[in-house]
Write a protein that holds these residues in place. Sequence first.
Motif, short mmCIF file in Angstrom:
data_model
loop_
_atom_site.label_atom_id
_atom_site.label_comp_id
_atom_site.label_asym_id
_atom_site.label_seq_id
_atom_site.Cartn_x
_atom_site.Cartn_y
_atom_site.Cartn_z
N THR A 125 6.96 -99.55 32.38
CA THR A 125 8.16 -99.99 31.66
C THR A 125 9.07 -98.81 31.34
N MET A 129 12.52 -100.10 33.48
CA MET A 129 12.75 -101.11 32.44
C MET A 129 13.17 -102.47 33.01
N ALA A 132 10.23 -104.14 34.81
CA ALA A 132 9.23 -104.58 33.83
C ALA A 132 9.69 -105.85 33.13
N ASN A 133 10.96 -105.94 32.82
CA ASN A 133 11.51 -107.14 32.20
C ASN A 133 11.32 -108.35 33.11
#
Length: 163
Positions: A125, A129, A132-133
């Motif tokens: 993450t 980011m 990962a979201n």
Amino acid sequence: MDAATFFHDHCADTGAGDTLHLPRWTVDDWRALFSHTQTVQVASGDTLIRLGEQERALYFVVDGALEVSQSTGRSDTLGALFRELPGSVFGEVALFDGLPRSASVWAIKPTSLLRLSYDDLVAFTAQHMALANELLFALGRVLAMRVCLTKARAQGRAFSQGG
């Protein structure tokens, strides 16, 4: 075919069933995720996860097959709830809630998996980011579908037993 290519092809489809649905992920995105995993081999008949164990990790099935069984809280079980085949992911409940494992998982044939621990997910993450979201939303979808399926099976069992 490597695991990243396999999962890219498997998870790019229509998203039917309780599989991860990540159609925009590239093979390189999968490679980035899998660079944070550890390979696990499980022999046929061996248990990978036991009900009640403390482990906060997610598993990706690369090859083989496993079965998942859950206790009803009494001395009986609901039997095999799910069969995890190549392309499946499991362990999402403990990954999200951090509580002891809610089911047992064992191999029904020799199985290769990739294990993503909670700490490895945090590291992924920090580096990726947006990916990962997307992964977390895809896992939420898997979890929601499995809750609905488990509930339907439990209701069917109660109905068939006169309850």
